[in-house]
Write a protein that holds these residues in place. Structure first.
Motif, PDB file in Angstrom:
ATOM      1  N   LEU A  42       0.922  -1.128   0.093  1.00  0.00           N
ATOM      2  CA  LEU A  42      -0.162  -0.108   0.067  1.00  0.00           C
ATOM      3  C   LEU A  42       0.837   1.207  -0.116  1.00  0.00           C
ATOM      4  CD1 LEU A  42      -2.764   1.235   0.074  1.00  0.00           C
ATOM      5  CD2 LEU A  42      -2.749   1.114   2.681  1.00  0.00           C
ATOM      6  N   GLU A  43       1.843   1.271   0.833  1.00  0.00           N
ATOM      7  CA  GLU A  43       2.962   2.393   0.824  1.00  0.00           C
ATOM      8  C   GLU A  43       3.554   2.874  -0.408  1.00  0.00           C
ATOM      9  OE1 GLU A  43       3.895   3.116   5.386  1.00  0.00           O
ATOM     10  OE2 GLU A  43       5.258   1.509   4.280  1.00  0.00           O
ATOM     11  N   ALA A  44       3.907   1.539  -1.217  1.00  0.00           N
ATOM     12  CA  ALA A  44       4.523   1.644  -2.482  1.00  0.00           C
ATOM     13  C   ALA A  44       3.675   2.030  -3.360  1.00  0.00           C
ATOM     14  CB  ALA A  44       5.014   0.360  -2.984  1.00  0.00           C
ATOM     15  N   HIS A  45       2.314   1.524  -3.326  1.00  0.00           N
ATOM     16  CA  HIS A  45       1.160   2.163  -4.259  1.00  0.00           C
ATOM     17  C   HIS A  45       1.083   3.729  -4.241  1.00  0.00           C
ATOM     18  CE1 HIS A  45      -1.956   1.921  -6.790  1.00  0.00           C
ATOM     19  NE2 HIS A  45      -2.844   2.203  -6.039  1.00  0.00           N
ATOM     20  N   LEU A  46       1.237   4.191  -2.862  1.00  0.00           N
ATOM     21  CA  LEU A  46       0.867   5.642  -2.710  1.00  0.00           C
ATOM     22  C   LEU A  46       1.941   6.297  -2.769  1.00  0.00           C
ATOM     23  CD1 LEU A  46      -1.649   5.156   0.218  1.00  0.00           C
ATOM     24  CD2 LEU A  46      -2.300   5.678  -2.069  1.00  0.00           C
ATOM     25  N   ASP A  47       3.222   5.464  -2.704  1.00  0.00           N
ATOM     26  CA  ASP A  47       4.508   6.388  -2.700  1.00  0.00           C
ATOM     27  C   ASP A  47       4.508   7.416  -1.685  1.00  0.00           C
ATOM     28  OD1 ASP A  47       7.132   7.115  -3.333  1.00  0.00           O
ATOM     29  OD2 ASP A  47       6.487   8.630  -5.035  1.00  0.00           O
ATOM     30  N   ALA A  48       3.984   7.030  -0.377  1.00  0.00           N
ATOM     31  CA  ALA A  48       3.922   7.647   0.878  1.00  0.00           C
ATOM     32  C   ALA A  48       4.299   6.834   2.048  1.00  0.00           C
ATOM     33  CB  ALA A  48       2.470   8.356   1.016  1.00  0.00           C
ATOM     34  N   ARG A  49       4.705   7.159   2.968  1.00  0.00           N
ATOM     35  CA  ARG A  49       5.123   6.430   4.221  1.00  0.00           C
ATOM     36  C   ARG A  49       3.700   6.727   5.364  1.00  0.00           C
ATOM     37  NH1 ARG A  49       9.069   3.541   6.340  1.00  0.00           N
ATOM     38  NH2 ARG A  49       9.178   3.668   8.614  1.00  0.00           N
ATOM     39  N   LEU A  50       3.141   5.576   5.661  1.00  0.00           N
ATOM     40  CA  LEU A  50       1.996   5.754   6.415  1.00  0.00           C
ATOM     41  C   LEU A  50       2.245   5.836   8.032  1.00  0.00           C
ATOM     42  CD1 LEU A  50      -0.380   3.670   4.201  1.00  0.00           C
ATOM     43  CD2 LEU A  50       0.037   6.173   4.301  1.00  0.00           C
ATOM     44  N   PHE A  51       3.203   5.042   8.421  1.00  0.00           N
ATOM     45  CA  PHE A  51       3.297   4.896   9.727  1.00  0.00           C
ATOM     46  C   PHE A  51       4.796   5.291  10.121  1.00  0.00           C
ATOM     47  CE2 PHE A  51       0.021   1.895   9.326  1.00  0.00           C
ATOM     48  CZ  PHE A  51      -0.724   2.060  10.515  1.00  0.00           C
ATOM     49  N   HIS A  52       5.247   5.993  11.485  1.00  0.00           N
ATOM     50  CA  HIS A  52       6.394   6.089  11.989  1.00  0.00           C
ATOM     51  C   HIS A  52       6.747   4.697  12.805  1.00  0.00           C
ATOM     52  CE1 HIS A  52       6.714  10.096  10.661  1.00  0.00           C
ATOM     53  NE2 HIS A  52       5.553  10.463  11.533  1.00  0.00           N
ATOM     54  N   ARG A  53       7.649   4.029  12.489  1.00  0.00           N
ATOM     55  CA  ARG A  53       7.897   2.922  13.145  1.00  0.00           C
ATOM     56  C   ARG A  53       9.080   2.842  14.205  1.00  0.00           C
ATOM     57  NH1 ARG A  53       6.641   1.654   8.078  1.00  0.00           N
ATOM     58  NH2 ARG A  53       4.900   0.259   7.536  1.00  0.00           N
ATOM     59  N   THR A  54       8.948   2.295  15.265  1.00  0.00           N
ATOM     60  CA  THR A  54      10.120   2.232  16.186  1.00  0.00           C
ATOM     61  C   THR A  54      10.196   0.493  16.565  1.00  0.00           C
ATOM     62  OG1 THR A  54       8.989   2.560  18.281  1.00  0.00           O
ATOM     63  CG2 THR A  54      10.096   4.400  17.210  1.00  0.00           C
ATOM     64  N   THR A  55      10.968   0.168  17.334  1.00  0.00           N
ATOM     65  CA  THR A  55      11.028  -1.232  17.703  1.00  0.00           C
ATOM     66  C   THR A  55       9.675  -1.698  18.668  1.00  0.00           C
ATOM     67  OG1 THR A  55      12.376  -0.734  19.707  1.00  0.00           O
ATOM     68  CG2 THR A  55      13.378  -1.625  17.610  1.00  0.00           C
ATOM     69  N   ARG A  56       9.160  -0.410  19.299  1.00  0.00           N
ATOM     70  CA  ARG A  56       8.102  -0.836  20.111  1.00  0.00           C
ATOM     71  C   ARG A  56       6.635  -0.177  19.755  1.00  0.00           C
ATOM     72  NH1 ARG A  56      10.585  -0.323  26.259  1.00  0.00           N
ATOM     73  NH2 ARG A  56      12.064  -2.121  26.069  1.00  0.00           N
ATOM     74  N   VAL A  57       6.843   1.055  19.119  1.00  0.00           N
ATOM     75  CA  VAL A  57       5.752   1.830  18.814  1.00  0.00           C
ATOM     76  C   VAL A  57       5.643   1.934  17.379  1.00  0.00           C
ATOM     77  CG1 VAL A  57       4.622   4.018  19.405  1.00  0.00           C
ATOM     78  CG2 VAL A  57       6.062   3.102  21.044  1.00  0.00           C
ATOM     79  N   MET A  58       3.992   2.084  16.892  1.00  0.00           N
ATOM     80  CA  MET A  58       4.148   2.650  15.348  1.00  0.00           C
ATOM     81  C   MET A  58       3.041   3.726  15.524  1.00  0.00           C
ATOM     82  SD  MET A  58       2.381  -0.660  13.674  1.00  0.00           S
ATOM     83  CE  MET A  58       2.409   0.027  11.909  1.00  0.00           C
ATOM     84  N   SER A  59       3.210   4.983  14.863  1.00  0.00           N
ATOM     85  CA  SER A  59       1.961   5.997  14.977  1.00  0.00           C
ATOM     86  C   SER A  59       1.996   6.251  13.532  1.00  0.00           C
ATOM     87  CB  SER A  59       2.607   7.100  15.704  1.00  0.00           C
ATOM     88  OG  SER A  59       3.875   7.504  15.365  1.00  0.00           O
ATOM     89  N   LEU A  60       0.864   6.857  13.118  1.00  0.00           N
ATOM     90  CA  LEU A  60       0.561   7.602  11.874  1.00  0.00           C
ATOM     91  C   LEU A  60       1.211   8.476  11.645  1.00  0.00           C
ATOM     92  CD1 LEU A  60      -3.650   7.022  11.917  1.00  0.00           C
ATOM     93  CD2 LEU A  60      -1.796   5.856  10.506  1.00  0.00           C
ATOM     94  N   THR A  61       1.793   8.932  10.265  1.00  0.00           N
ATOM     95  CA  THR A  61       2.283   9.910   9.645  1.00  0.00           C
ATOM     96  C   THR A  61       1.005  10.859   9.497  1.00  0.00           C
ATOM     97  OG1 THR A  61       2.119   9.203   7.389  1.00  0.00           O
ATOM     98  CG2 THR A  61       4.205   8.689   8.864  1.00  0.00           C
ATOM     99  N   ASP A  62       1.335  12.120   8.912  1.00  0.00           N
ATOM    100  CA  ASP A  62       0.406  12.869   8.504  1.00  0.00           C
ATOM    101  C   ASP A  62      -0.369  12.289   7.267  1.00  0.00           C
ATOM    102  OD1 ASP A  62       1.108  14.968  10.593  1.00  0.00           O
ATOM    103  OD2 ASP A  62       2.175  15.897   9.100  1.00  0.00           O
TER     104      ASP A  62
END
Length: 326
Positions: A42-62
């Motif tokens: 989905l991110e490749a199709h949109l050419d946009a990053r959808l989540f900020h990811r760490t080893t413990r947390v993932m949160s939505l980008t704008d």
């Protein structure tokens, strides 16, 4: 929308709701690897990053937050619609589209429909009776009845009972004009014939000769494309007729008609009930099919037995194969 796109969006929404791709995978019943692949596609199709990811947390980008706000209501509406469709499949309320031949079968079908509606008052039968073979897919038919093999591919058939073709006349006709003792003697009698409503052709009588069923053309004194009209002409003593056993049987049993030339009674075709895959049918259609099979397979009410026909091998009326009645 392709199913893989829907899967990717559903995975995205679930991950946003749960804050974890692993939890989203468990909730959706897929592997973490499959969930990660769906999100990456989905991110490749949109050419946009959808989540900020760490080893413990993932949160939505704008971009992810905007996408969630726009697609979540639509996907939830789609999911509700799919769930309603699944529930409707097992519902015993709503329309039931039934098709069958007009000739001979209408009274039989009515009894089935009446009993079924008594069992399931929420059913709304929509019955299409015609002798032409329509397109059951285009006509949205749930259950179809017809004589002989279906021209449609992909339908399932259950044999119900044989259609007898019985030559008969009223006692008054036979007393007045005599009893034909052979098929050739029919030339001296007034006979009725059926004109097929779909082809416009006069249908020959179908008679048993030894072990073969052959066509016997008749010169009709009365011709009709409606078997009910033909039945009335025979009952009135105006003609001899070859009638379907399901039509003639009650009149033969109560003495209003007499079968003749019974050794030539033909069972040349069978009634069938047709339907699509049982697994994808509405429950109400499956139940109606089960009722039809239960009530119609080999039902002696619609078939004159050999014993019944044998009683008429010697008809107690004066034979008179002479001048053709006027």
């Amino acid at each position: 929308m392709a199913m893989n796109e829907l899967r990717s969006i559903t995975t995205f929404i679930k991950a946003a709701e749960l804050g974890s791709l692993r939890k989203a995978a468990m909730d959706l019943g897929i592997s973490p690897q499959a969930a990660s692949k769906a999100l990456a596609q989905l991110e490749a199709h949109l050419d946009a990053r959808l989540f900020h990811r760490t080893t413990r947390v993932m949160s939505l980008t704008d971009a992810g937050q905007r996408l969630l706000e726009e697609v979540q209501p639509s996907v939830q509406g789609m999911q509700r619609a799919l769930e309603n469709a699944r529930k409707g499949k097992d519902d015993f309320t709503g329309p039931l589209r039934i098709a069958g031949p007009r000739s001979t079968f209408g009274p039989i079908l009515w009894r089935l429909v009446e009993e079924f509606c008594d069992l399931h008052p929420g059913i709304q039968p929509d019955v299409l009776l015609e002798d032409r073979v329509g397109n059951w897919v285009e006509d949205r038919v749930d259950v179809g009845f017809r004589l002989g093999a279906s021209p449609h591919e992909g339908v399932i058939a259950r044999k119900l009972f044989a259609l007898q073709m019985v030559i008969c006349g009223s006692p008054a006709y036979l007393q007045r004009h005599g009893v034909p003792r052979s098929l050739s003697a029919l030339e001296a009698h007034r006979c009725s014939a059926y004109r097929h409503p779909a082809t416009g052709k006069v249908v020959p009588w179908h008679v048993l000769m030894g072990e073969q069923i052959v066509d016997l053309p008749v010169v009709p004194a009365i011709c009709s494309n409606d078997e009910g009209f033909e039945l009335e002409a025979v009952l009135a003593g105006k003609v001899l007729g070859q009638l379907a056993g399901v039509t003639a049987a009650p009149y033969i049993r109560d003495g209003r008609l007499v079968p003749i030339l019974v050794e030539h009674t033909a069972e040349y075709i069978h009634y069938f009930v047709y339907f699509g895959s049982r697994t994808s049918q509405p429950a109400r259609a499956r139940a109606f099919i089960d009722l039809a099979v239960q009530r119609l397979v080999g039902n002696p009410e619609y078939i004159l037995s050999e014993e019944e026909l044998r009683r008429f091998m010697q008809v107690p009326v004066k034979p008179r194969d002479k001048q053709k009645p006027q």
